[in-house]
Design a protein around this motif. Structure first.
Motif, mmCIF file in Angstrom:
data_model
loop_
_atom_site.group_PDB
_atom_site.id
_atom_site.type_symbol
_atom_site.label_atom_id
_atom_site.label_comp_id
_atom_site.label_asym_id
_atom_site.label_seq_id
_atom_site.Cartn_x
_atom_site.Cartn_y
_atom_site.Cartn_z
ATOM 1 N N ILE A 73 0.739 -1.152 0.084
ATOM 2 C CA ILE A 73 0.060 -0.108 -0.141
ATOM 3 C C ILE A 73 1.054 1.207 0.083
ATOM 4 C CG2 ILE A 73 -1.828 1.152 1.201
ATOM 5 C CD1 ILE A 73 -2.543 -1.503 0.161
ATOM 6 N N LYS A 74 0.749 2.119 -0.801
ATOM 7 C CA LYS A 74 1.513 3.347 -1.098
ATOM 8 C C LYS A 74 1.053 4.597 -0.402
ATOM 9 C CE LYS A 74 4.557 1.798 -4.850
ATOM 10 N NZ LYS A 74 3.942 1.102 -6.355
ATOM 11 N N LYS A 75 -0.407 4.596 -0.533
ATOM 12 C CA LYS A 75 -1.091 5.663 -0.038
ATOM 13 C C LYS A 75 -1.431 5.709 1.183
ATOM 14 C CE LYS A 75 -3.325 7.609 -4.426
ATOM 15 N NZ LYS A 75 -4.715 7.744 -4.663
ATOM 16 N N ALA B 44 -3.130 0.703 5.880
ATOM 17 C CA ALA B 44 -2.882 -0.468 5.195
ATOM 18 C C ALA B 44 -3.616 -1.562 5.887
ATOM 19 C CB ALA B 44 -1.298 -0.716 4.990
ATOM 20 N N THR C 69 -9.438 -1.423 3.300
ATOM 21 C CA THR C 69 -8.355 -1.736 2.379
ATOM 22 C C THR C 69 -8.114 -3.101 2.289
ATOM 23 O OG1 THR C 69 -7.362 0.126 3.962
ATOM 24 C CG2 THR C 69 -5.934 -1.285 2.519
ATOM 25 N N TYR D 45 -8.709 -4.560 -1.647
ATOM 26 C CA TYR D 45 -7.556 -5.021 -2.754
ATOM 27 C C TYR D 45 -8.116 -6.617 -2.860
ATOM 28 C CZ TYR D 45 -4.924 -0.957 -2.739
ATOM 29 O OH TYR D 45 -4.492 0.461 -3.002
ATOM 30 N N PRO E 293 -5.938 4.871 0.303
ATOM 31 C CA PRO E 293 -5.487 3.775 -0.501
ATOM 32 C C PRO E 293 -6.685 3.140 -1.349
ATOM 33 C CG PRO E 293 -5.359 2.937 1.662
ATOM 34 C CD PRO E 293 -5.812 4.284 1.666
#
Lengths: 450, 391
Positions: A6-8, A222, A227, A231, A389
């Motif tokens: 997770i980047k955001k 995350a 989240t 995903y 995210p």
């Protein structure tokens, strides 16, 4: 095992982490069950002030489905029933007798667990008053035993500031945990998704069988349920997913294997104000915060059940909320500063780049409850999206909700969200908008309009 | 110590503004002054219990700080142009002082007249005074010619604040940039005082065309650069800002300094600015390549001249990036910026009646920003619907 990076998002590295050392807290003299914790249930009292109760006695039951009961976590006597506005039930307080006498059900052996049917599992969870451990998305409410989810998510990581490390708590608990997973597997025709932190060590998490394991890395959120669902197995309108906290998986196993309503709770005692008590405290559900921070009270502190992002200020006299695994004692803010808006801000904490501190981030930060401004119209763009995210356009989602346009809010993905997913947005908003509150308002609206 | 003293004083003064007291109606004024001196010290009542130190006051004051180079250059250049016109000597301090005398009243009138409306609406609507006006007030002053009559400043900013912003519901709700709305209003209402050759230099009877006007009126087929140098304009002067024009926008360098500050502090969207530059470069390159013997002189003006001339730099940095009237989506910001750049050149080159195109280009795109966003948001919705669960 699928891995997700997770980047955001953003981690707030607060001071005051709990030491990884499980310490038994003193047994509380009072415990409370708090109806507002159980979203989606319309609760009716089953007891009166003065009644004696055992561990597992239903104190409250759902009006729509009376099989769903809320159990007492301790044996003793009901001493108070507190109500708020419009006589809404706020809490049922029990004076404990310390004996922890419990209602006993016929337990199952591990062998028998494998042969249980879906209906057996549901009936036993309802009978044992442990059904509220299972919640659903959308709407983050207690699930309905008459529905079937497309999958079940086990929430086995938490990235909130100073959150409890569930991986540590689950060490050497692989047998119980596996038994719990086996029971939960019966609830769905789809998969059970176990979502863990990248780098988790405990066998309970890394060697779980019969489930899909997914590891998540990256900054908060995350570790949020939304989240994970987004995903792994995203929901559309009409979809239903159930989710269970990892500690509750252990409790579900304990109910089936021992036949007694399990009350143990491990809580991370955190925050600068909890100096001297920052450990993993072993206590029971509904324990008072005073039992965890040892009764010391400080006027300049705020006592939160939960984290700084999603907790609730219950006060030093308050009780742990049902789903919280963390207590945070936070210094109260409110000091006024001369020309504060002009200060270079070496010590101010911000996600923006408008204070010097942003250019040499401290390893750990000390925050208080100061709001740092007052509410304004939403002006800036691109403040929220780097913190969420999910593939959701937060600004437009908020505008749809504020305009009362449920259809558009659903198109924009509100059913995938929970207010906790936007806590960072509220934190960072220069206009001090209650982003999570607006999302909750939208969810309530969407639920009402079906 | 000092803070406690201020707090006590403020509490005392507050009593005058409380309910039932003579100054009750002016409570927002007291509140704004109070919050200006001392941070509010309000604490959180629900989760999240901790908050970012940034607020809108901070962000808005950063825009004003970013404008300081333009303001100073505005003072200096206004004085410099006066001295040049008179053929007098020009010292640094002398020019600054002359410019200050000319420009400061414009800024003050803009703030006072606009501030009046801002306070009036805050009082009637019973909300707090928005800091956004600190930016609008100075932006408007900086895009006016130094010769503007002060009453027009007052009328213009009143129009901008009331019609451009407050009737939409106030800060955050407006569709167009209020400062540009105000500028457009006086541009069309009082063309004599805001266009033509006579308005750019504050010396009676002296006229000198702005570089864009010079290039626009050059004969067909001529080189715009040659026409400019004949009129005494070098690229260096244009870039540094020693040319006639609106008070704050002559110096591309000052805008560049402001831009760097806004980008480091992440207050402005770099995507919009990059889009503007890209659009302008692309469109002016196209014209440059199409340039023939019979084309307007402005066809031959290369991109780097376009960037240095007129209000482009100022508009791209401070006006197009106004987050309320710009696109809110990231992809939208690119499209919005690029189209501003393209439109600016289009208006400048093929419509010589308005040699200054930035203001109209930005206002035009302000109106289209929600539409652009709408399409970007639809893409997101489609993407989410098409998403298959991962196996």
């Amino acid at each position: 095992m699928a891995e997700f990076l997770i980047k955001k998002g953003r981690d707030i590295r607060l001071k005051g982490a709990a030491k990884k050392d499980i310490v038994a807290a003193s047994f509380p003299k009072h415990v409370a069950v708090q109806p507002p914790d159980f979203r989606g249930l319309n609760l009716r009292l089953e007891v009166d002030v003065g009644d004696s109760v055992k561990v597992g006695t239903a104190l409250l039951s759902d009006k729509a489905d009376p099989r769903i009961g809320i159990a007492s976590p301790a044996s003793g006597k009901v001493t108070a029933i507190n109500r708020g506005e419009k006589r809404a039930l706020l809490s049922v307080v029990i004076e404990t007798d310390g004996r922890q006498e419990a209602i006993r059900l016929q337990p199952f052996s591990e062998q028998q667990l494998q042969d249980l049917s879906r209906q057996d599992v549901i009936d036993f969870l309802l009978k044992g008053n442990l059904w509220p451990a299972i919640r659903q998305r959308p709407f983050s409410k207690i699930s309905n035993p008459q529905e079937t989810p497309k999958s079940v998510f086990i929430h086995a990581m938490n990235t909130e500031p100073l959150a409890l490390d569930i991986d540590f708590v689950l060490q050497n608990k692989e047998n119980e945990f596996q038994a719990g997973l086996m029971v939960l597997k019966k609830l769905t025709d789809g998969e059970v998704h176990l979502c863990i932190q990248e780098g988790a060590q405990s066998k309970a998490l890394t060697q779980a069988k019969g489930v899909q394991t997914h590891s998540f890395a990256g900054p908060h959120p995350a570790g949020n349920v939304s989240t994970h669902i987004h995903y792994v197995d995203p929901i559309k309108k009409g979809d239903l997913v159930w989710y269970v906290e990892a500690q509750d998986v252990l409790r579900i196993a304990a109910l089936f294997l021992k036949g007694v309503y399990p009350v143990e709770r491990i809580v991370a005692v955190t925050g600068e104000g909890a100096a001297g008590h920052q450990v993993y405290a072993k206590t029971i559900l509904g324990a008072p915060l005073a039992a965890l921070v040892d009764g010391e009270r400080n006027e300049r502190m705020r006592y939160l059940s939960g984290s700084v992002l999603t907790g609730k200020d219950v006060g030093a006299q308050g009780f742990l909320r049902r789903y919280d695994t963390q207590v945070t004692v936070l210094p109260a803010g409110g000091k006024r500063e001369f020309l504060g808006w002009l200060s270079p801000g070496l010590k101010k904490y911000t996600f923006s780049k408008t204070f010097l501190s942003a250019f040499h981030p401290a390893r750990e930060v000390s925050l208080d409850t100061d709001e740092h401004g007052s509410h304004r119209a939403m002006v800036l763009n691109n403040v929220y999206d780097p913190l969420v995210p999910l593939d959701v356009m937060t600004d437009f989602l908020l505008k749809a909700v504020l305009a009362g346009n449920v259809e558009e809010a659903e198109e924009l993905g509100i059913l995938e969200c929970d207010e906790e997913d936007f806590a960072l947005c509220t934190f960072a908003c220069p206009s001090k908008t209650d982003v999570g509150g607006i999302v909750r308002q939208g969810l309530d609206l969407a639920e009402k309009e079906g | 110590m000092f803070e406690e003293f201020l707090e006590r004083r403020s509490k005392k003064i507050r009593q005058l503004f409380e309910k039932g007291k003579p100054l009750e109606k002016l409570y927002p004024v007291h509140e704004a002054m109070d919050a200006f001196l001392l941070t509010l010290g309000k604490t959180t009542k629900k989760a999240p219990y901790v908050r970012d130190a940034v607020d809108l006051k901070r962000v808005m004051s950063f825009v004003v700080i970013a404008l300081i180079p333009c303001i100073l250059m505005g003072f200096y250049n206004t004085g410099y142009q006066i001295q040049m016109a008179k053929g007098a000597a020009h010292s640094l301090m002398g020019c600054l002082w002359l410019g200050l005398v000319k420009v400061l009243p414009i800024i003050m009138v803009s703030y006072i007249a606009g501030g009046f409306w801002e306070v009036l609406f805050a009082v009637v609507r019973k909300h707090e005074i928005n800091e956004g006006f600190l930016v609008t007030g100075i932006l408007f002053a900086l895009i006016l010619p130094p010769t503007i009559p002060l009453w027009q400043v007052a009328v213009g900013i009143s129009f901008g604040v009331v019609i451009g912003k407050e009737i939409f519901g106030g800060t955050g709700m407006n569709i167009m940039n209020p400062a540009l709305t105000a500028r457009a209003f006086i541009f069309f209402a009082y063309p004599a005082q805001i266009s033509g050759d006579a308005v750019w230099i504050a010396v009676d009877g002296f006229t000198r065309a702005t570089p864009l006007a010079v290039a626009a009126i050059a004969p067909k087929g001529a080189s715009a650069i040659a026409a400019l140098s004949q009129a005494g304009y070098t690229f260096q002067d244009a870039f540094l800002g020693f040319i006639p024009g609106s008070i704050g926008e002559t110096s591309a360098l000052a805008c560049l300094i402001g831009l760097i500050f806004l980008l480091i502090t992440r207050v402005a969207s770099w995507r919009i600015v990059a889009g503007c530059v890209l659009g302008l470069t692309a469109m002016s390159s196209v014209f440059f390549m199409l340039n023939g013997d019979n084309s307007l002189a402005l066809f031959s003006l290369p991109p780097y001249w376009h960037m240095a001339l007129g209000g482009f730099a100022f508009g791209a940095v401070f006006m197009a990036t106004d987050p309320v009237s710009a696109c809110a989506t990231q992809a939208g910001c690119w499209i919005y910026g690029i189209l501003i750049g393209i439109l600016t050149v289009l208006i400048r080159v093929v419509n010589p009646a308005y040699p200054e195109g930035v203001m109209l280009a930005i206002l035009f795109m302000n109106i289209f920003a929600p539409l652009i966003d709408h399409f970007v948001v639809r893409q997101n919705i489609k993407r989410r619907l098409a998403r298959a669960p991962r196996k």
